[in-house]
Design an enzyme around this catalytic site. Structure first.
Site, PDB file in Angstrom:
ATOM      1  N   ASP A  67      -0.807  -6.099  -2.226  1.00  0.00           N
ATOM      2  CA  ASP A  67      -1.556  -5.581  -3.374  1.00  0.00           C
ATOM      3  C   ASP A  67      -1.570  -6.538  -4.564  1.00  0.00           C
ATOM      4  O   ASP A  67      -0.809  -7.508  -4.605  1.00  0.00           O
ATOM      5  CB  ASP A  67      -0.988  -4.217  -3.807  1.00  0.00           C
ATOM      6  CG  ASP A  67       0.524  -4.134  -3.675  1.00  0.00           C
ATOM      7  OD1 ASP A  67       1.181  -5.195  -3.715  1.00  0.00           O
ATOM      8  OD2 ASP A  67       1.064  -3.033  -3.528  1.00  0.00           O
ATOM      9  N   ASP A 136       7.220   7.909  -5.877  1.00  0.00           N
ATOM     10  CA  ASP A 136       6.273   8.980  -5.548  1.00  0.00           C
ATOM     11  C   ASP A 136       5.841   8.908  -4.086  1.00  0.00           C
ATOM     12  O   ASP A 136       4.925   9.618  -3.672  1.00  0.00           O
ATOM     13  CB  ASP A 136       5.042   8.912  -6.475  1.00  0.00           C
ATOM     14  CG  ASP A 136       4.305   7.571  -6.387  1.00  0.00           C
ATOM     15  OD1 ASP A 136       4.730   6.702  -5.589  1.00  0.00           O
ATOM     16  OD2 ASP A 136       3.315   7.390  -7.109  1.00  0.00           O
ATOM     17  N   HIS A 138       4.622   6.177  -2.551  1.00  0.00           N
ATOM     18  CA  HIS A 138       3.543   5.226  -2.224  1.00  0.00           C
ATOM     19  C   HIS A 138       4.045   4.074  -1.357  1.00  0.00           C
ATOM     20  O   HIS A 138       5.208   3.692  -1.413  1.00  0.00           O
ATOM     21  CB  HIS A 138       2.817   4.728  -3.489  1.00  0.00           C
ATOM     22  CG  HIS A 138       3.579   3.793  -4.352  1.00  0.00           C
ATOM     23  ND1 HIS A 138       3.579   3.863  -5.728  1.00  0.00           N
ATOM     24  CD2 HIS A 138       4.358   2.719  -4.071  1.00  0.00           C
ATOM     25  CE1 HIS A 138       4.302   2.890  -6.232  1.00  0.00           C
ATOM     26  NE2 HIS A 138       4.788   2.182  -5.248  1.00  0.00           N
ATOM     27  N   GLU A 143      -1.195   5.649  -3.516  1.00  0.00           N
ATOM     28  CA  GLU A 143      -0.502   6.723  -4.212  1.00  0.00           C
ATOM     29  C   GLU A 143      -0.681   8.047  -3.458  1.00  0.00           C
ATOM     30  O   GLU A 143      -1.519   8.138  -2.553  1.00  0.00           O
ATOM     31  CB  GLU A 143      -1.072   6.849  -5.633  1.00  0.00           C
ATOM     32  CG  GLU A 143      -0.931   5.584  -6.474  1.00  0.00           C
ATOM     33  CD  GLU A 143       0.499   5.328  -6.965  1.00  0.00           C
ATOM     34  OE1 GLU A 143       1.466   5.833  -6.358  1.00  0.00           O
ATOM     35  OE2 GLU A 143       0.645   4.608  -7.970  1.00  0.00           O
TER      36      GLU A 143
HETATM   37  C1  F6R Z   1       4.675  -3.893  -4.119  1.00  0.00           C
HETATM   38  C2  F6R Z   1       4.372  -2.631  -3.470  1.00  0.00           C
HETATM   39  C3  F6R Z   1       5.027  -1.358  -3.863  1.00  0.00           C
HETATM   40  C4  F6R Z   1       6.543  -1.470  -4.012  1.00  0.00           C
HETATM   41  C5  F6R Z   1       7.129  -0.146  -4.497  1.00  0.00           C
HETATM   42  C6  F6R Z   1       8.626  -0.229  -4.743  1.00  0.00           C
HETATM   43  O1  F6R Z   1       3.929  -4.952  -3.561  1.00  0.00           O
HETATM   44  O2  F6R Z   1       3.527  -2.627  -2.643  1.00  0.00           O
HETATM   45  O3  F6R Z   1       4.716  -0.369  -2.912  1.00  0.00           O
HETATM   46  O4  F6R Z   1       7.118  -1.835  -2.790  1.00  0.00           O
HETATM   47  O5  F6R Z   1       6.499   0.225  -5.683  1.00  0.00           O
HETATM   48  O6  F6R Z   1       8.855  -1.037  -5.845  1.00  0.00           O
HETATM   49  P1  F6R Z   1      10.342  -1.408  -6.318  1.00  0.00           P
HETATM   50  O7  F6R Z   1      10.924  -2.239  -5.221  1.00  0.00           O
HETATM   51  O8  F6R Z   1      10.143  -2.202  -7.573  1.00  0.00           O
HETATM   52  O9  F6R Z   1      11.071  -0.117  -6.482  1.00  0.00           O
END
Ligand code: F6R
Length: 244
Positions: A67, A136, A138, A143
């Site tokens: 992403d 959440d 995702h 989301e």
């Molecule tokens: C990032 C991504 C997100 C993260 C998720 C967890 O490229 O795709 O899905 O893996 O938001 O983020 P952290 O590791 O910062 O808790």
């Protein structure tokens, strides 16, 4: 579904990095799907060490990141591309032309997402996708209530996601509201998936993803349907899983 629970974040990063090395040894031109975020820091640290110390040839691997925020350029210190350059790409001998990223500055978002899907297809599909999980539920930036059939597309970020990423931007309201992300179907098409999660604040959502109902309300629950998925958790993130 395989679940590996280790003592702490460092050990989990180490475990996941070793699994990646095993796949690179198996297939030198591996197509590797990558993620960003706090969780990935220990993973990239170990991966860099293993690649460089063991002189693993990664010149043929192709990477696709999950992403990117809309509106940020490659060189913007807050972009996910910048994160990857800083935490991984510049520390290993990877070929620049083999790195694939969604362009958050693309004028035509639909065309950019279609281009990315096509690139993945041309590469033969993703062999191994690395994932984190949002509080959440995702995966990527898919989301809650994202369709399980979704492909790479433009999405709105949830308030909780923007709050969790505030530290990279100074405050939550400075976090972009929109992003481009691989879709759930794109992620599920990967041949193998490794999801990493650490800390007490991920325990509840990990339990919902692993033991709960498969529902678009919890995007990561779709992973229960994948035939080769490994969850690498620290004790805290695994603390609310059903026993046995
Ligand atoms: C990032 C991504 C997100 C993260 C998720 C967890 O490229 O795709 O899905 O893996 O938001 O983020 P952290 O590791 O910062 O808790």
């Amino acid at each position: 579904m395989k679940i590996i629970i280790v003592n702490n974040a460092k050990d989990a990063g180490e475990k996941a990095a070793r699994l990646v090395i095993k796949e690179i040894k198996r297939k030198q031109n591996l197509v590797l799907g990558l993620a960003t975020g706090k969780t990935m820091i220990s993973f990239y640290k170990t991966l860099i060490r293993l690649i460089n110390n063991r002189k693993i040839d990664i010149s043929r691997i192709r990477t696709f990141n999950l992403d990117e925020y809309i509106g940020l350029s490659l060189n913007d210190r807050r972009s996910l591309r910048y994160y990857m350059d800083k935490n991984f790409f510049t520390k290993v001998d990877i070929k620049k032309e083999k790195i694939h990223f969604l362009d958050g500055k693309a004028k035509n978002k639909k065309r950019e997402c279609a281009r990315y899907e096509m690139k993945i297809k041309d590469a033969g599909g993703i062999d191994l996708q690395i994932l984190g999980i949002g509080q959440d539920g995702h995966i990527g930036f898919n989301e809650p209530h994202s369709s399980f059939k979704s492909k790479t597309r433009e999405v709105m970020l949830s308030e909780i996601t923007r709050k969790n990423n505030a530290k990279f931007f100074g405050s939550a309201d400075k976090v972009p509201r929109r992003a481009l992300t691989m879709g759930i179907d794109t992620i599920m098409s990967a041949k193998k998936i490794i999801l990493l999660a650490f800390g007490k604040n991920k325990a509840e959502i990990v339990a919902r993803a692993v033991d709960g109902a498969v529902s678009e309300e919890v995007p990561a629950s779709v992973l229960q349907k994948h035939k080769d998925i490994i969850f690498v958790l620290d004790k805290n993130a695994g603390s609310e899983l059903e026993k046995g």
